[in-house]
Design an enzyme around this catalytic site. Sequence first.
Site, short mmCIF file in Angstrom:
data_model
loop_
_atom_site.label_atom_id
_atom_site.label_comp_id
_atom_site.label_asym_id
_atom_site.label_seq_id
_atom_site.Cartn_x
_atom_site.Cartn_y
_atom_site.Cartn_z
N ASP A 193 -8.51 -5.44 -2.77
CA ASP A 193 -8.28 -5.36 -1.48
C ASP A 193 -7.84 -4.19 -0.11
OD1 ASP A 193 -6.30 -7.26 0.87
OD2 ASP A 193 -4.90 -5.30 0.80
N ASN B 169 -6.97 0.81 -3.36
CA ASN B 169 -7.41 1.50 -2.13
C ASN B 169 -6.85 2.92 -2.27
OD1 ASN B 169 -5.14 0.22 -0.60
ND2 ASN B 169 -6.60 -0.19 1.18
N ASN C 77 -5.60 -6.16 9.45
CA ASN C 77 -6.66 -7.49 8.84
C ASN C 77 -5.80 -8.39 7.51
OD1 ASN C 77 -8.93 -8.51 7.50
ND2 ASN C 77 -9.72 -6.45 7.09
N HIS D 60 0.79 -0.77 0.04
CA HIS D 60 0.39 0.18 -0.39
C HIS D 60 0.62 1.11 0.16
CE1 HIS D 60 -3.72 -2.44 0.28
NE2 HIS D 60 -2.80 -3.02 1.25
N LEU D 61 0.85 2.02 -1.13
CA LEU D 61 1.71 3.49 -1.33
C LEU D 61 1.09 4.06 -0.80
CD1 LEU D 61 3.75 2.17 -4.44
CD2 LEU D 61 4.71 2.02 -1.99
N ARG D 62 -0.42 4.63 -0.41
CA ARG D 62 -1.34 5.25 0.10
C ARG D 62 -1.21 6.47 -1.28
NH1 ARG D 62 -3.76 1.63 2.67
NH2 ARG D 62 -2.48 1.67 4.90
N ASP E 279 1.85 -7.36 2.55
CA ASP E 279 0.67 -5.74 3.12
C ASP E 279 1.44 -4.63 3.95
OD1 ASP E 279 -1.56 -5.22 3.09
OD2 ASP E 279 -2.26 -6.67 5.13
#
Length: 428
Positions: free
Chosen positions: A150, A90, A276, A58-60, A303
């Site tokens: 995801d 996401n 999660n 996740h690089l946001r 993750d």
Amino acid sequence: MSKILIRGAKVLGGEQQDVLIDGSVIEAVGTGLSAEGAEVVEAGGKVLLPGLVDLHTHLREPGREDSETVLTGTRAAASGGYTAVFAMANTFPVADTAGVVEQVYRLGQESGYCDVQPIGAVTVGLEGKKLAELGAMHESAAGVTVFSDDGKCVDDAVIMRRALEYVKAFGGVVAQHAQEPRLTEGAQMNEGIVSAELGLGGWPAVAEESVIARDVLLAEHVGSRVHICHLSTAGSVEIVRWAKSRGIDVTAEVTPHHLLLTDEMVRTYNPVYKVNPPLRTERDVMALREALADGTIDIVATDHAPHPHEDKDCEWAAAAMGMVGLETALSVVQQTMVETGLLDWAGVADRMSVKPAQIGRANGHGRPVSAGEPANLVLVDADYRGAVDPAGFASRSRNTPYEGRELPGRVTHTWLRGKATLVDGKLA
């Protein structure tokens, strides 16, 4: 300087050899190599592996640059020995169109620290109601081949079937976050003895296992590829093992934290352990390790889930779920898999480089350390021992569960197509 001579490295943990890099490719591997004018890196018996590939990062960016950006995330990746990462969808806006995935792809190219392959959303806005522009994202400059919602499960069986049918046309894969939402409403941690004693809402194993069972059957019916994200229970292992025995085209990943940590950590009420899927039991941890060793679980994926300080420094119920992982993943795998005798270093290369590159179609990555191959490499001091200090992380966030924990191994050098991105443990 176009030539680099890595002298005395244990290639895949084997005998010491020299590796000569010329420009972006490996020119030669052997003993007693020399090259006039080459930059010499004295490996001194450190382990040389192909550059690591993370299928779940996740690089946001765009939208949550307060927790991570493509630049800071790829710097963290290089620090951890990664030369390619797959960026989850996401973001804000969600990566559900060609325009957004191309933006992430360009930011990755500009960073220069590792290759960034965007993952496209399966459904519009991650809402699970309508398929996103899968074909357009695949045909874009980003060339998306992996699709995932995801953070949310594609819980509608019809939508999941349609996604599997769609990606089959171009050899893509749907990566499922297996979580039946009705079974996990209000869930705060693994459902079991500890959750009962702490009075926290339980996340039952069957919420994961039931979705995996459905999806492998759908993949068999359609004849398509499905990938299981962050598998976390012993029961899930058995379902994937059964599916593979039937010839179903399923692959699965496990995170480093699910290989090491258990739900007993939640007794501290420290939100750094909130993730999660949740941390599971010791029995689950042992099953995951064995499954990674025997190939039932194909790969390790981090993750990597960065969060700003305020999203974690709060009461448990209000805290965000997730942990950073790029900079500690290899050390955790060394401790849980190599030092326990479950994998050798060649096995680590297979699970953390070769197979994730194959699943995600990351061209030029996960290749053998041999002449003519791209010089995507990582050098690891396997004899190092040290406490984790998040203050030294390259990631913008510090939400690690390993602060102060002694872990083995230290990445000293990373090369991306012959260009050093990490030198003596410092970003180039």
